[in-house]
Scaffold this motif. Sequence first.
Motif, PDB file in Angstrom:
ATOM      1  N   PHE A   9     -22.747  -1.569   0.904  1.00  0.00           N
ATOM      2  CA  PHE A   9     -21.943  -0.424   0.464  1.00  0.00           C
ATOM      3  C   PHE A   9     -21.825  -0.391  -1.065  1.00  0.00           C
ATOM      4  O   PHE A   9     -21.723   0.682  -1.662  1.00  0.00           O
ATOM      5  N   ILE A  10     -21.843  -1.575  -1.704  1.00  0.00           N
ATOM      6  CA  ILE A  10     -21.897  -1.605  -3.165  1.00  0.00           C
ATOM      7  C   ILE A  10     -23.211  -1.031  -3.650  1.00  0.00           C
ATOM      8  O   ILE A  10     -23.269  -0.319  -4.661  1.00  0.00           O
ATOM      9  N   LEU A  11     -24.291  -1.305  -2.914  1.00  0.00           N
ATOM     10  CA  LEU A  11     -25.610  -0.775  -3.268  1.00  0.00           C
ATOM     11  C   LEU A  11     -25.619   0.748  -3.218  1.00  0.00           C
ATOM     12  O   LEU A  11     -26.139   1.404  -4.136  1.00  0.00           O
ATOM     13  N   THR A  12     -25.060   1.322  -2.164  1.00  0.00           N
ATOM     14  CA  THR A  12     -25.005   2.790  -2.079  1.00  0.00           C
ATOM     15  C   THR A  12     -24.169   3.377  -3.206  1.00  0.00           C
ATOM     16  O   THR A  12     -24.518   4.417  -3.775  1.00  0.00           O
ATOM     17  N   GLY A  13     -23.066   2.707  -3.551  1.00  0.00           N
ATOM     18  CA  GLY A  13     -22.246   3.194  -4.651  1.00  0.00           C
ATOM     19  C   GLY A  13     -22.973   3.131  -5.983  1.00  0.00           C
ATOM     20  O   GLY A  13     -22.820   4.024  -6.826  1.00  0.00           O
ATOM     21  N   SER A  14     -23.799   2.107  -6.186  1.00  0.00           N
ATOM     22  CA  SER A  14     -24.556   1.983  -7.430  1.00  0.00           C
ATOM     23  C   SER A  14     -25.579   3.102  -7.555  1.00  0.00           C
ATOM     24  O   SER A  14     -25.751   3.692  -8.634  1.00  0.00           O
ATOM     25  N   ILE A  15     -26.266   3.400  -6.454  1.00  0.00           N
ATOM     26  CA  ILE A  15     -27.264   4.471  -6.473  1.00  0.00           C
ATOM     27  C   ILE A  15     -26.592   5.815  -6.713  1.00  0.00           C
ATOM     28  O   ILE A  15     -27.093   6.649  -7.480  1.00  0.00           O
ATOM     29  N   THR A  16     -25.460   6.035  -6.071  1.00  0.00           N
ATOM     30  CA  THR A  16     -24.728   7.292  -6.265  1.00  0.00           C
ATOM     31  C   THR A  16     -24.255   7.431  -7.710  1.00  0.00           C
ATOM     32  O   THR A  16     -24.299   8.529  -8.285  1.00  0.00           O
ATOM     33  N   THR A  17     -23.829   6.334  -8.318  1.00  0.00           N
ATOM     34  CA  THR A  17     -23.380   6.374  -9.717  1.00  0.00           C
ATOM     35  C   THR A  17     -24.508   6.768 -10.651  1.00  0.00           C
ATOM     36  O   THR A  17     -24.345   7.621 -11.538  1.00  0.00           O
ATOM     37  N   GLY A  51     -26.270  -2.626 -17.997  1.00  0.00           N
ATOM     38  CA  GLY A  51     -25.266  -3.440 -18.663  1.00  0.00           C
ATOM     39  C   GLY A  51     -23.906  -2.759 -18.749  1.00  0.00           C
ATOM     40  O   GLY A  51     -22.864  -3.394 -18.525  1.00  0.00           O
ATOM     41  N   ILE A  52     -23.916  -1.454 -19.038  1.00  0.00           N
ATOM     42  CA  ILE A  52     -22.645  -0.726 -19.140  1.00  0.00           C
ATOM     43  C   ILE A  52     -21.953  -0.657 -17.780  1.00  0.00           C
ATOM     44  O   ILE A  52     -20.743  -0.896 -17.670  1.00  0.00           O
ATOM     45  N   MET A  53     -22.710  -0.340 -16.738  1.00  0.00           N
ATOM     46  CA  MET A  53     -22.098  -0.249 -15.411  1.00  0.00           C
ATOM     47  C   MET A  53     -21.662  -1.617 -14.884  1.00  0.00           C
ATOM     48  O   MET A  53     -20.700  -1.715 -14.127  1.00  0.00           O
ATOM     49  N   LEU A  54     -22.373  -2.669 -15.301  1.00  0.00           N
ATOM     50  CA  LEU A  54     -21.976  -4.016 -14.873  1.00  0.00           C
ATOM     51  C   LEU A  54     -20.609  -4.395 -15.416  1.00  0.00           C
ATOM     52  O   LEU A  54     -19.874  -5.168 -14.784  1.00  0.00           O
ATOM     53  N   LEU A  55     -20.239  -3.844 -16.577  1.00  0.00           N
ATOM     54  CA  LEU A  55     -18.937  -4.153 -17.155  1.00  0.00           C
ATOM     55  C   LEU A  55     -17.785  -3.733 -16.247  1.00  0.00           C
ATOM     56  O   LEU A  55     -16.681  -4.286 -16.343  1.00  0.00           O
ATOM     57  N   PHE A  56     -18.028  -2.766 -15.355  1.00  0.00           N
ATOM     58  CA  PHE A  56     -16.934  -2.234 -14.535  1.00  0.00           C
ATOM     59  C   PHE A  56     -17.174  -2.402 -13.029  1.00  0.00           C
ATOM     60  O   PHE A  56     -16.228  -2.298 -12.249  1.00  0.00           O
ATOM     61  N   SER A  57     -18.418  -2.640 -12.610  1.00  0.00           N
ATOM     62  CA  SER A  57     -18.711  -2.656 -11.178  1.00  0.00           C
ATOM     63  C   SER A  57     -18.385  -3.984 -10.499  1.00  0.00           C
ATOM     64  O   SER A  57     -18.346  -4.047  -9.273  1.00  0.00           O
ATOM     65  N   TRP A  58     -18.135  -5.046 -11.260  1.00  0.00           N
ATOM     66  CA  TRP A  58     -17.905  -6.354 -10.658  1.00  0.00           C
ATOM     67  C   TRP A  58     -16.534  -6.474 -10.004  1.00  0.00           C
ATOM     68  O   TRP A  58     -16.284  -7.399  -9.224  1.00  0.00           O
ATOM     69  N   MET A  59     -15.624  -5.556 -10.299  1.00  0.00           N
ATOM     70  CA  MET A  59     -14.256  -5.693  -9.807  1.00  0.00           C
ATOM     71  C   MET A  59     -14.121  -5.420  -8.320  1.00  0.00           C
ATOM     72  O   MET A  59     -13.114  -5.779  -7.711  1.00  0.00           O
ATOM     73  N   GLY A  60     -15.139  -4.806  -7.696  1.00  0.00           N
ATOM     74  CA  GLY A  60     -15.019  -4.456  -6.285  1.00  0.00           C
ATOM     75  C   GLY A  60     -14.921  -5.649  -5.357  1.00  0.00           C
ATOM     76  O   GLY A  60     -14.273  -5.575  -4.301  1.00  0.00           O
ATOM     77  N   LEU A  61     -15.549  -6.771  -5.721  1.00  0.00           N
ATOM     78  CA  LEU A  61     -15.563  -7.942  -4.841  1.00  0.00           C
ATOM     79  C   LEU A  61     -14.501  -8.975  -5.191  1.00  0.00           C
ATOM     80  O   LEU A  61     -14.310  -9.923  -4.429  1.00  0.00           O
ATOM     81  N   VAL A  62     -13.845  -8.813  -6.313  1.00  0.00           N
ATOM     82  CA  VAL A  62     -12.900  -9.838  -6.761  1.00  0.00           C
ATOM     83  C   VAL A  62     -11.782 -10.024  -5.750  1.00  0.00           C
ATOM     84  O   VAL A  62     -11.446 -11.161  -5.368  1.00  0.00           O
ATOM     85  N   ASP A  63     -11.189  -8.944  -5.284  1.00  0.00           N
ATOM     86  CA  ASP A  63     -10.052  -9.055  -4.366  1.00  0.00           C
ATOM     87  C   ASP A  63     -10.443  -9.711  -3.056  1.00  0.00           C
ATOM     88  O   ASP A  63      -9.674 -10.509  -2.493  1.00  0.00           O
ATOM     89  N   VAL A  64     -11.635  -9.398  -2.557  1.00  0.00           N
ATOM     90  CA  VAL A  64     -12.082  -9.975  -1.284  1.00  0.00           C
ATOM     91  C   VAL A  64     -12.272 -11.476  -1.414  1.00  0.00           C
ATOM     92  O   VAL A  64     -11.780 -12.269  -0.600  1.00  0.00           O
ATOM     93  N   VAL A  65     -13.008 -11.895  -2.448  1.00  0.00           N
ATOM     94  CA  VAL A  65     -13.271 -13.325  -2.639  1.00  0.00           C
ATOM     95  C   VAL A  65     -11.985 -14.064  -2.990  1.00  0.00           C
ATOM     96  O   VAL A  65     -11.738 -15.184  -2.507  1.00  0.00           O
ATOM     97  N   ARG A  66     -11.159 -13.448  -3.816  1.00  0.00           N
ATOM     98  CA  ARG A  66      -9.893 -14.072  -4.184  1.00  0.00           C
ATOM     99  C   ARG A  66      -9.032 -14.337  -2.953  1.00  0.00           C
ATOM    100  O   ARG A  66      -8.430 -15.426  -2.812  1.00  0.00           O
ATOM    101  N   ALA A  67      -8.954 -13.365  -2.059  1.00  0.00           N
ATOM    102  CA  ALA A  67      -8.151 -13.548  -0.844  1.00  0.00           C
ATOM    103  C   ALA A  67      -8.700 -14.669   0.032  1.00  0.00           C
ATOM    104  O   ALA A  67      -7.923 -15.458   0.606  1.00  0.00           O
TER     105      ALA A  67
END
Length: 345
Positions: free
Chosen positions: A272-280, A213-229
Amino acid sequence: MLALSPSRWSAINQRRWQNFRANKRGLWSLRIFLVLFFISLFSEFVANDKPLIVSHQDTLYFPIFESYPETAFGGEFESEADYRDEYVADLINSNGWMVWPPIRYSYDTINYQLSSPAPSSPDTENLLGTDDQARDVVARLLYGFRISVLFGLCLTLFSSIVGVLIGALQGFYGGKVDLIGQRIIEIWSGLPVLFLLIIMTSFITPNFWWLLGIMLLFSWMGLVDVVRAEFLRARNLEYVRAARALGLDNKGIMFTHMLPNAMVATLTFMPFILTGSITTLTSLDFLGFGLPPGSPSLGELIAQGKANLHAPWLGVSAFIVLAVMLSLLVFIGEAVRDAFDPRKL
């Protein structure tokens, strides 16, 4: 890999699947990763301090699914039987038999019969040795692999849903919605995540769902710019205007016509988001702000390797598992990116 019926695939999706299969490195990485993940899902059947099946006086018991008291096998105590204890083992073997998993240790099983002080070096009993608390390294790697992948998958799924939804709203409506949304994201992304985690762990005990839950508060921003564009680009195209002219509401236009096109870019980013989550998660466990103490964790094992330089098998084992896992995911992500590349369709 299972072959899917061509009748269920559109021509473009068939071409994407062919492009993915053409990338042999990505295809074999997917196969290897699925095999490893499937094995880890059944870790209790591979590494456990309880037998899979116990036969005692012509009665079958399944300790891996249910707890049985020692008195069920002729013992003296009402507490759960310790199947690794010689006394209990003799009681069972005298009137039956036991089927053990390949590794007779769970992630939290302590080996009290080590020939040298913990952490002990690899031997025939503990193939990769034990950690500084005399727990089997292979078992902890197996369970830690499962937790890392499940955490990464859950965080990737939930953050993708939130990121796609917010990006779609910003891109579709534009104007003040987009402007206010971008300013909020800029402020939110500037918050010190690590400091917040340190503060929160001072008054709560983090677990799997708390961290998610804590990481979800900040991890969602990675896709916003792509979908927004994608939505900003597509909202004035002819098929969107035609759908609006036919009377389709905004919700139908967004999720029926525009979202499938935006998901192409989203899917290429997800590995790549998956790899970043595991690394976090690994980083937080290494720093001591991750899963509760005692949990099977690759980061915690790396931290033990750092604290016990005379036991190199700890850090090396965790590093190899983590490196192989992340490499496989990166190769799969590259194959997915090539499969969705419009220049190859």
